[in-house]
Design an enzyme around this catalytic site. Sequence first.
Site, PDB file in Angstrom:
ATOM      1  N   ASP A  27       2.735  18.739 -54.810  1.00  0.00           N
ATOM      2  CA  ASP A  27       3.564  18.314 -53.694  1.00  0.00           C
ATOM      3  C   ASP A  27       3.020  16.951 -53.231  1.00  0.00           C
ATOM      4  OD1 ASP A  27       5.256  18.494 -51.309  1.00  0.00           O
ATOM      5  OD2 ASP A  27       3.378  18.889 -50.250  1.00  0.00           O
ATOM      6  N   ASP A  29       3.725  14.935 -49.735  1.00  0.00           N
ATOM      7  CA  ASP A  29       3.301  14.780 -48.331  1.00  0.00           C
ATOM      8  C   ASP A  29       2.270  15.842 -47.957  1.00  0.00           C
ATOM      9  OD1 ASP A  29       5.057  12.613 -47.327  1.00  0.00           O
ATOM     10  OD2 ASP A  29       6.655  14.005 -47.864  1.00  0.00           O
ATOM     11  N   GLY A  77       7.869  20.893 -45.902  1.00  0.00           N
ATOM     12  CA  GLY A  77       8.242  21.210 -47.279  1.00  0.00           C
ATOM     13  C   GLY A  77       9.732  21.359 -47.498  1.00  0.00           C
ATOM     14  N   ARG A  80      15.447  17.808 -45.102  1.00  0.00           N
ATOM     15  CA  ARG A  80      15.671  17.434 -43.697  1.00  0.00           C
ATOM     16  C   ARG A  80      16.651  18.361 -43.004  1.00  0.00           C
ATOM     17  NH1 ARG A  80      15.633  12.262 -45.127  1.00  0.00           N
ATOM     18  NH2 ARG A  80      17.873  12.002 -45.140  1.00  0.00           N
ATOM     19  N   SER A 157      11.286  14.975 -50.194  1.00  0.00           N
ATOM     20  CA  SER A 157      11.580  13.721 -49.500  1.00  0.00           C
ATOM     21  C   SER A 157      12.042  12.633 -50.466  1.00  0.00           C
ATOM     22  CB  SER A 157      10.318  13.239 -48.773  1.00  0.00           C
ATOM     23  OG  SER A 157      10.502  11.910 -48.324  1.00  0.00           O
ATOM     24  N   ASP A 215       0.879  22.314 -49.653  1.00  0.00           N
ATOM     25  CA  ASP A 215       0.299  22.569 -48.329  1.00  0.00           C
ATOM     26  C   ASP A 215       1.291  23.258 -47.385  1.00  0.00           C
ATOM     27  OD1 ASP A 215       1.944  20.287 -48.125  1.00  0.00           O
ATOM     28  OD2 ASP A 215       0.891  19.636 -46.323  1.00  0.00           O
TER      29      ASP A 215
HETATM   30 MG   LIG Z   1       3.656  18.983 -48.140  1.00  0.00          MG
END
Ligand SMILES: [Mg+2]
Length: 268
Positions: A27, A29, A77, A80, A157, A215
Site C-alpha cells: 500500500d 499512503d 484505505g 474517496r 488514491s 496500514d
Molecule cells: Mg494506507
Amino acid sequence: MQRPRIPDRSRDALAPALRDVRAVVFDTDGVITDSARVHAAAWKEAFDAFLRAHPPEDPALRRPFDERDDYLRHVDGKSRLDGAEAFLAARGIETSAETVRAVAADKERLFTQRLREQGVDAYPYGPRVGVDAYPGTVRLVQALRAAGVPRAAASASRHAGELLSRAGVLDLFDALVDGGEAARLGLPGKPEPDLFLEAVRRLGVPADRAAVVEDALAGVEAGRRGGFALVVGVDRAAGADTGARLLLHGADIVVHDLGELCAGGAPK
Ligand SMILES: [Mg+2]
C-alpha cells in the site's frame, strides 16, 4: 557425479517471514510514504465544515472528525466516495449521492491544496518536497530488490504515483496500480481485494505466493480476502489498539516499522 548444492543466500537480508514470498504488494499512503497524515488533515477540514453546517441531531455525534481514530476506522484505505459515505453514516447523517460527492470533492481540493502549499514550485513531479518515504520501508524494498523479489505499489488514491515520485522512490517498484487505474479498470475499492490482485498479476506471481503490506483495516481485510500468502499490518500507532485491530481484520503479523522485516530487524 552430483554437484554440491549451493545455498541461495540472496534472501539472507530478509526476515524469515518473507523468505518464501515471491512478490510483495505495498500500500502507498502510510506504508511507503508518510502522506496518510496529509489525507487525514484534508478529511478533517472537509468533514468538520460539513458537521458545522449540518449538525447531527444527536449531540454525541457532533464531535469533530478524529484524525486518528475516525480516519483509521472509516476512511483509511478506501476510495474517496466510500470513505465519505462511511464516516457520514457513522455520524447518523442520511446522505444522498450528491452530498457524498460534494464532501469527497471538498477533501480532494483541500488535499491538493496542501500538497501544493508544501512544494508549490515543484508541483506536480518535482524534487523531493513535502512527502517522505519511511526509511524502514525503503530498506525493506531495497533488500527485496537485491533478493530478486518483484515489488508493486498499490493505492486507492489517484495521487499515488505523484507521492512516490516526490518521495524519490517510484523507481524501486516494478508496477503501480493507483486510483486512476482502478477507476479505468472498474476495480472495486478495499476491502475488496481487486486492487492488490491486479498489482500481483502485473508482477506475474499468484496471490498465494505473495505478500501484501497495509496500514489500513480495510487494506489488511482486502489482503485476507485476496488469499495472499502473507498479510503484513503496519501499525503507525493510530491508537493504542491499532495492532490488535489489524490482526482482527486479517493481518498475519503486525510491525511498527518495515525495517523489522529485514534480517536483524530495525536499527535502534
Ligand atoms: Mg494506507
